[in-house]
Design a protein around this motif. Sequence first.
Motif, PDB file in Angstrom:
ATOM      1  N   LEU A 171       0.831  -1.210   0.000  1.00  0.00           N
ATOM      2  CA  LEU A 171       0.000   0.000   0.000  1.00  0.00           C
ATOM      3  C   LEU A 171       0.865   1.259   0.000  1.00  0.00           C
ATOM      4  N   GLU A 172       1.915   1.248   0.807  1.00  0.00           N
ATOM      5  CA  GLU A 172       2.813   2.407   0.854  1.00  0.00           C
ATOM      6  C   GLU A 172       3.503   2.622  -0.485  1.00  0.00           C
ATOM      7  N   LEU A 173       3.933   1.539  -1.110  1.00  0.00           N
ATOM      8  CA  LEU A 173       4.584   1.631  -2.418  1.00  0.00           C
ATOM      9  C   LEU A 173       3.621   2.174  -3.456  1.00  0.00           C
ATOM     10  N   GLN A 174       2.378   1.708  -3.445  1.00  0.00           N
ATOM     11  CA  GLN A 174       1.385   2.209  -4.387  1.00  0.00           C
ATOM     12  C   GLN A 174       1.152   3.698  -4.180  1.00  0.00           C
ATOM     13  N   GLU A 175       1.074   4.125  -2.926  1.00  0.00           N
ATOM     14  CA  GLU A 175       0.874   5.545  -2.626  1.00  0.00           C
ATOM     15  C   GLU A 175       2.063   6.373  -3.112  1.00  0.00           C
ATOM     16  N   MET A 176       3.272   5.868  -2.907  1.00  0.00           N
ATOM     17  CA  MET A 176       4.469   6.583  -3.377  1.00  0.00           C
ATOM     18  C   MET A 176       4.460   6.705  -4.905  1.00  0.00           C
ATOM     19  N   ARG A 178       1.768   6.731  -6.856  1.00  0.00           N
ATOM     20  CA  ARG A 178       0.738   7.714  -7.216  1.00  0.00           C
ATOM     21  C   ARG A 178       1.273   9.133  -7.053  1.00  0.00           C
ATOM     22  N   GLU A 179       1.961   9.377  -5.930  1.00  0.00           N
ATOM     23  CA  GLU A 179       2.514  10.709  -5.680  1.00  0.00           C
ATOM     24  C   GLU A 179       3.561  11.068  -6.723  1.00  0.00           C
ATOM     25  N   ALA A 180       4.422  10.121  -7.082  1.00  0.00           N
ATOM     26  CA  ALA A 180       5.459  10.380  -8.087  1.00  0.00           C
ATOM     27  C   ALA A 180       4.832  10.682  -9.447  1.00  0.00           C
ATOM     28  N   LYS A 181       3.798   9.912  -9.806  1.00  0.00           N
ATOM     29  CA  LYS A 181       3.118  10.153 -11.095  1.00  0.00           C
ATOM     30  C   LYS A 181       2.438  11.516 -11.098  1.00  0.00           C
ATOM     31  N   ALA A 182       1.831  11.890  -9.968  1.00  0.00           N
ATOM     32  CA  ALA A 182       1.167  13.192  -9.874  1.00  0.00           C
ATOM     33  C   ALA A 182       2.186  14.314 -10.017  1.00  0.00           C
ATOM     34  N   LYS A 183       3.358  14.153  -9.407  1.00  0.00           N
ATOM     35  CA  LYS A 183       4.415  15.166  -9.531  1.00  0.00           C
ATOM     36  C   LYS A 183       4.900  15.260 -10.970  1.00  0.00           C
ATOM     37  N   MET A 184       5.045  14.086 -11.617  1.00  0.00           N
ATOM     38  CA  MET A 184       5.497  14.097 -13.017  1.00  0.00           C
ATOM     39  C   MET A 184       4.475  14.792 -13.897  1.00  0.00           C
ATOM     40  N   ARG A 185       3.172  14.518 -13.694  1.00  0.00           N
ATOM     41  CA  ARG A 185       2.137  15.180 -14.496  1.00  0.00           C
ATOM     42  C   ARG A 185       2.148  16.685 -14.249  1.00  0.00           C
ATOM     43  N   ALA A 186       2.328  17.088 -13.001  1.00  0.00           N
ATOM     44  CA  ALA A 186       2.360  18.519 -12.675  1.00  0.00           C
ATOM     45  C   ALA A 186       3.568  19.180 -13.334  1.00  0.00           C
ATOM     46  N   GLU A 187       4.734  18.480 -13.322  1.00  0.00           N
ATOM     47  CA  GLU A 187       5.938  19.024 -13.957  1.00  0.00           C
ATOM     48  C   GLU A 187       5.757  19.128 -15.469  1.00  0.00           C
ATOM     49  N   GLU A 188       5.133  18.082 -16.095  1.00  0.00           N
ATOM     50  CA  GLU A 188       4.869  18.124 -17.536  1.00  0.00           C
ATOM     51  C   GLU A 188       3.937  19.274 -17.879  1.00  0.00           C
ATOM     52  N   GLN A 189       2.911  19.470 -17.037  1.00  0.00           N
ATOM     53  CA  GLN A 189       1.961  20.562 -17.292  1.00  0.00           C
ATOM     54  C   GLN A 189       2.646  21.918 -17.162  1.00  0.00           C
ATOM     55  N   ARG A 190       3.532  22.035 -16.168  1.00  0.00           N
ATOM     56  CA  ARG A 190       4.267  23.286 -15.973  1.00  0.00           C
ATOM     57  C   ARG A 190       5.109  23.605 -17.207  1.00  0.00           C
ATOM     58  N   ILE A 191       5.770  22.564 -17.763  1.00  0.00           N
ATOM     59  CA  ILE A 191       6.588  22.754 -18.947  1.00  0.00           C
ATOM     60  C   ILE A 191       5.724  23.136 -20.144  1.00  0.00           C
ATOM     61  N   LEU A 192       4.580  22.486 -20.302  1.00  0.00           N
ATOM     62  CA  LEU A 192       3.677  22.785 -21.418  1.00  0.00           C
ATOM     63  C   LEU A 192       3.100  24.181 -21.302  1.00  0.00           C
ATOM     64  N   ASP A 193       2.906  24.648 -20.078  1.00  0.00           N
ATOM     65  CA  ASP A 193       2.339  25.975 -19.859  1.00  0.00           C
ATOM     66  C   ASP A 193       3.361  27.100 -20.011  1.00  0.00           C
ATOM     67  N   GLY A 194       4.570  26.765 -20.302  1.00  0.00           N
ATOM     68  CA  GLY A 194       5.544  27.823 -20.559  1.00  0.00           C
ATOM     69  C   GLY A 194       6.680  27.830 -19.564  1.00  0.00           C
ATOM     70  N   GLY A 195       6.747  26.895 -18.676  1.00  0.00           N
ATOM     71  CA  GLY A 195       7.886  26.776 -17.790  1.00  0.00           C
ATOM     72  C   GLY A 195       7.795  27.572 -16.522  1.00  0.00           C
ATOM     73  N   ASP A 196       6.887  28.488 -16.399  1.00  0.00           N
ATOM     74  CA  ASP A 196       6.766  29.255 -15.143  1.00  0.00           C
ATOM     75  C   ASP A 196       5.481  28.836 -14.452  1.00  0.00           C
ATOM     76  N   ALA A 197       5.599  28.544 -13.187  1.00  0.00           N
ATOM     77  CA  ALA A 197       4.415  28.183 -12.436  1.00  0.00           C
ATOM     78  C   ALA A 197       4.259  29.106 -11.264  1.00  0.00           C
TER      79      ALA A 197
END
Length: 197
Positions: A171-176, A178-197
């Motif tokens: 369960l802890e591994l699955q949660e980690m 999920r958190e890593a994937k969410a961070k990656m999606r947020a970073e990808e979105q930040r880059i797509l939005d122009g690099g400034d968040a």
Amino acid sequence: MASPQDRPRNEKSRFVRSPETAARDAEAAILRAQGWSYPAIAERLGFADRGDAHHAVQRAIADVIPEPAESLLFFELERLDAELERLNRLEQEVRAVLERRHITVSNGRVILHPETGEPMEDDGPVLQAADRLLKIEEARRRNGDRRAELTGIKAAIKVDHTVREVTQQDLELQEMMREAKAKMRAEEQRILDGGDA
């Protein structure tokens, strides 16, 4: 006396207890309840060794042959109570040592502190008493474990921690993840939005 290998077996080739074996186990429990040691029981009843005598007594308890098993249980609990009383007396004596003042003596002379001229404290007896307290606590723990084993409490609360730990780790591994994937999606979105968040 017949060899243990001559005992009857079931269809799975496991030993089957006969009425004679059950009676012998009960007799072993009676002797133990009377204070006999396991080696003495083994010799008296023809068991191979103390371990076989111990197993016979345990089988008698498990079968709940009323009088022998209850007498044995009573005897063992009384023995554990007496042991606790001895441990409590020992603890009182050790605590008295801890409360006393101990001074350092060498060659029959009191050692004085070079600056104050007062007798120097000796920590040795205090440390030995503290060590003895730890041993008393360990003996109490073993006493409690044995009591829980005899009364069935230990079996009632026994839990398989391995399964729970693995499940919790999963369960802890699955949660980690999920958190890593969410961070990656947020970073990808930040880059797509122009690099400034």
